[in-house]
Design an enzyme around this catalytic site. Sequence first.
Site, PDB file in Angstrom:
ATOM      1  N   PRO A   2     -71.099  73.678 -20.382  1.00 60.29           N
ATOM      2  CG  PRO A   2     -70.153  72.122 -22.138  1.00 60.29           C
ATOM      3  CD  PRO A   2     -71.604  72.350 -21.122  1.00 60.29           C
TER       4      PRO A   2
ATOM      5  CG  ASP B  91     -74.910  74.217 -23.517  1.00 58.67           C
ATOM      6  OD1 ASP B  91     -73.896  73.477 -23.777  1.00 58.67           O
ATOM      7  OD2 ASP B  91     -75.952  73.678 -23.242  1.00 58.67           O
ATOM      8  CG  HIS B  92     -68.667  74.643 -27.329  1.00 59.17           C
ATOM      9  ND1 HIS B  92     -68.855  74.366 -28.596  1.00 59.17           N
ATOM     10  CD2 HIS B  92     -67.420  75.206 -27.200  1.00 59.17           C
ATOM     11  CE1 HIS B  92     -68.029  74.365 -29.335  1.00 59.17           C
ATOM     12  NE2 HIS B  92     -67.080  75.174 -28.669  1.00 59.17           N
ATOM     13  CE  LYS B  93     -75.116  69.908 -22.328  1.00 60.97           C
ATOM     14  NZ  LYS B  93     -75.133  71.168 -21.423  1.00 60.97           N
ATOM     15  CB  VAL B  94     -76.855  73.683 -27.934  1.00 63.41           C
ATOM     16  CG1 VAL B  94     -77.790  74.038 -29.171  1.00 63.41           C
ATOM     17  CG2 VAL B  94     -77.387  72.966 -26.979  1.00 63.41           C
TER      18      VAL B  94
END
Lengths: 745, 533
Positions: B334, B505-508
């Site tokens: 995402p 990467d918005h997860k990170v």
Amino acid sequence: MAYSLDDRRKKPTPKIGDLIKKGVVTEAMALDWLRTIHEIRFFEDKVYDLLGQNIIKGASHLYAGQEAVATGAVAAIEMGDVIGSTHRGHGHCGAMGNKYATDAEARQMHWNRMMAELMGKETGYCSGRGGSMHIADVKIGNLGSTGIVGGNIPAAVGAALAEKHKKTGKIAVSFFGDGSTNTGSFHESMNMASVLKVPLVAVIENNLYGMSVPFCASPVEGAGCASNIEHIAERATAYGVPAMIVDGQDVVAVFLAVKEAAAHARKNNEMVMVEAKTYRWYGHSRSDPRVYRTKEEEKEWRSRDPIIVLSDKLLEEGLATREQLAVIAQQAQDAIEKATQFGLDSAWPDVADLARDVYVTETYADNVVEAEKTAAANAMKATAAFEAAVDTITAKTKKEKVELAKAQVKEAFGMDVIAIKDAIIAAQAEEMRKDPSVIIEGEDVGLYGGAYSATKGLLEEFGADRVIDTAISEAAIVGAAVGAAIRGLRPIAELMYVDFITISMDQLMHNGAFNRYMFGGHAKVPMVIRTEGGVGRCIAAHHSKSLEPWLVNVPGLYVVMPSTPYDAKGLLKAAIRSDNPVVYIEHKATYGQMGAVPTEEYIIPLGVADVKRTGKDVTIVTYSRQVMFALAAAKELADKHGIDVEVVDLRTIKPLDIKTVADSVRKTGRLVTIAESFNMCGMGPEIVRRLIEYVYEDGRTGFDYLDAPPVNMAAADVPPPMSEPLENASIPMTDTIVARIRQMV
Amino acid sequence: MAREIKLPQMGQTMEEGTIVTCLVKVGDKVKKGDVIFEIETDKATLEMESPGEGFVKKMLVAVGDTVPVNTPILIIGDENEAIADGGSPAAAAAAPAVAKAASTPAPSTEAAKPAAAAGSVAAPAGARVVRLPQLGQTMEEGTIVTSLIKVGDTVAKGQVIFEVETDKATLEMESPGAGVVKAILVEAGETLPVNAPIAVFADEGTDIGQDFIDALRGGAVAAAPAAATPTAEQAPKASTPVPTAAAAVKDGRIFASPRAKTTAADMGIDLRQVHPAAGAVRITAADVQRAAASGAAREPAGPAPRYNLGDIVPVNRLQKIVAERMLKSKQEIPCFYLNIRTDMTEVFKLRTKLNKGDGVKLSFNDFIIRAVAIALKHYPIMTGQLDGNVIQLADQIDIGLAISTDDGLVAPLIKDAGSKTVRQIAEYGKALIERARTNKLTLDDLEGGCITVSNLGGFGIDAFIPIVVPGQCSILGVGRIADMCMPIDGNIMVRKIMNLNLSVDHKVANGADAAQFLDYIKKLLENPSTFEE
């Protein structure tokens, strides 16, 4: 000469030395017999080993123990004589190959090809199509082994008939085992051979057991029994021919007996039976525990091993030293080892060639096919004119009307109007005049002229040598036709009713249809089985069936079913000339049906359908008598209901001309099939399947052009009944066809 | 010479046999044809005769054992011949097929074990099966590009035996052991899963049966345990049924004859507009023709004829990989996207100055990569990857460089860019591009990385949004450098401006981290003296 029985075991076998002095044998021959026996033995032992290693797969009927029979008998016959073998046939094939090997290299190649065949390799005698049970080398007169007990006896009779007919001076030797002497094929064949006086030597290899059942008696508790007599040779009395019993372990005894028998058969055209008492070392096959015989019995027979018997003679008579004998055994072993390596090194058959040699490839030039279409259309027109004339001409009698109408047709079209039976007679007569190898055999074909008069007059013109009446022995009639065909004749065998083909189905399928393929394409079987079928004469279930779906299920056969005199004549002539086995089925209710045929000679290509009426609304696909019903229905549908029907007459139902069918359905969108045979797995369903799968040049299929579900009209699934209303109700008739098509459109 | 006696096939359907009686013992002399065992087959109890002569040296089965056909059951030899404990020389490894299935992790050549499963073929003694190794973490299958060995070759451990194309690169596969090549089970161009058997080695003189080789080809030999069969967790879950297109047709199925459909297609008629005759259960060709005559049912524009399509372009392996990886990225990463404008006037001046000397010419990209490397040191979160409950940071700054080659797109790594000067980066990058264009990249060039720099400025692109490479945190899309009027200190100045787009990467990383990271890059590039050379 009539029946006599000579048990030669009661007299001592002459010494080899004495036979050499008399010039009957040579020392080299005797030593070669030993080599052949050794080769067969090593071959069988090696095959047993390779079976155990799963390198050779499949059947495993080994000949070890019986080698003296094949070796002695094959040595006793002349070059050019023919043999038929059994399911235990490695010995016969081995001995024949040795007989024809011109040098050491050819002899080695012979064993190579045998071993390769058993391994299923392309280099085998039959390119791996036959294997152990169908090994054959037709070009040297070995008509092959068979998987059906007694199955090759009729073919050997046919081969002997062919040699007699061709006046070659050659004979046939039929090898068979004790087990086969209780089959119908055995009796039919022995009887036929004796009655037709053909040069046949029947060599019975009595190894005492038909698989596990003793031929006559056994000390083993629980063992059954196949016969009430001990000596099969005694059965020769039933055929009124001479017979001998010989020690099958003694190659010299077998050689002398078969030599005498062959000379007698050759000189007198009389069959001789030779029963060789012998024993097989192995079980019937690998999985046989041999519980039906005692160890004592096995031991006793093994003490009379053909290798020992012959070796002892050679040593005792000073014809060879132990060292020489050892060299012979070693040579034989080396040959088999080499053959094994050859087989292992050989390539498998290419699976792309799976269907190679099922048929002899036969094609017709496009212009022949096109010209025939025109001829067929003219015949239809002339026949219609004839029928119209019969309806309009006024005369006192029907016969007179017909004669006047015939004359009109001759005048207008230049064609004769004849009945179907006359068309069949004419076709046979024309081909027999042209080709002396064409013969006719079967029940009542001679003086009687055939049960439906389809051979009338032929005996008078061609004589009893070519128009041969036989006993009522359907298996032998068909089997003999196969043997004669392989040996160069073009036999036409008549079976009175197609219902009776059930009795000869083994011969027709396993030998007639399959031999070419099983023998690697080295045989051809140009025979015609003429028969008739269908209902229409109130003769019930054993005389009225239509069995063509059985026959089209046999790869290797052609099946032809004509509907008009024009087709009947042209197709039968093509069938006689075909190199493939053809079953030609007439319809019992149509022998008197009249139609126009050209006065000049013509043939009709096999495998080409005929559009008997053109139309645009519905396609009917049919054959045989139902073509006539379909045409009548089409006329009524056009006249009364405005439905325009196209009628396709298949004429040949195998190979099936699906293109003509598909082209018609592409036009009409509707398919009705009509057959007189049963529907389940029958012709109609098959035609529908082929149509649906048919791919046109635009990439679409037959399926894409169907506008309604296809309809299969066929015989009701009941044994054909006798009573006329029931009989008529059991098959499609004009009115039911009309009704069904009105529903559809 | 000792030899094994194997259980023969005693009948066409026999697959195994049970030892009912043993009629010989160790030390006995047997002749060819002597009955040595009674064997119960699927059909009968039969006497098994000795196929040869010799002294019984060792029994390999006991009464009651059931063993498959071709299993060694007895060893015979010369009178005084000594037999190793394991059996005859050849029998050493060919224990009866009742041997337990191997349970140790398999090396990539294992002494092949006889498989217990029905239909499998026991491995001959001494056969070593070479399997396709996993050449990289993500490799699931490999394509054999070249075979460098042939049957009969003697191969040393470590010798290159195949060239294998993986999802990342074409790699040389080294032999895991020494031996003589007995069989090669693959052909060039064949794609196989990891751990698939690809060759069979054995010692000189050892005979490997064709059955075994065929079985390997057909997969009948039990794979090494490492070729893990899916466990319950790994097994794909039963997928929920996907609604078919047909179910989406609101009007329900239209019943029409095949001919009606064919006719409708040819005439461009919409079958939904065709009405069957009264009482009929299906539309026929005549109904279609009637409808066509009425002119009502013609489809608006008519579908384009399906055979009028253009040429077909084959998809090469590289493009397949790109397709897979980009799809994976879009499905699993995402992203959010940041844009910043950077003044490259100072870099431009510096580059012109530095390129006057000898040595490798520096590109703008080399400066950008240097700036990115420095920025990553300041914002290590931008090197991270979410791994379960934690974020794993990189211990070395490797930066991917997107390169367009004749075969397609690759993004090899500038290794340890964090400790390289601009010139070192330029030198490394030049070599890397050369390797990429000559198809010489190694797995090491391709695996890992924190970020990729993709520069389309050369194609005149102002700005674009790139897709993050799976396994990395972000990707920097670099646009062209263009002269623009910029207000600076109240004056309008012409400056060299470049757009930078960062996909993250918005997860990170969150927006604030990434924004500062990108802004830092900008600042570094606007003050290049800070990282000169």
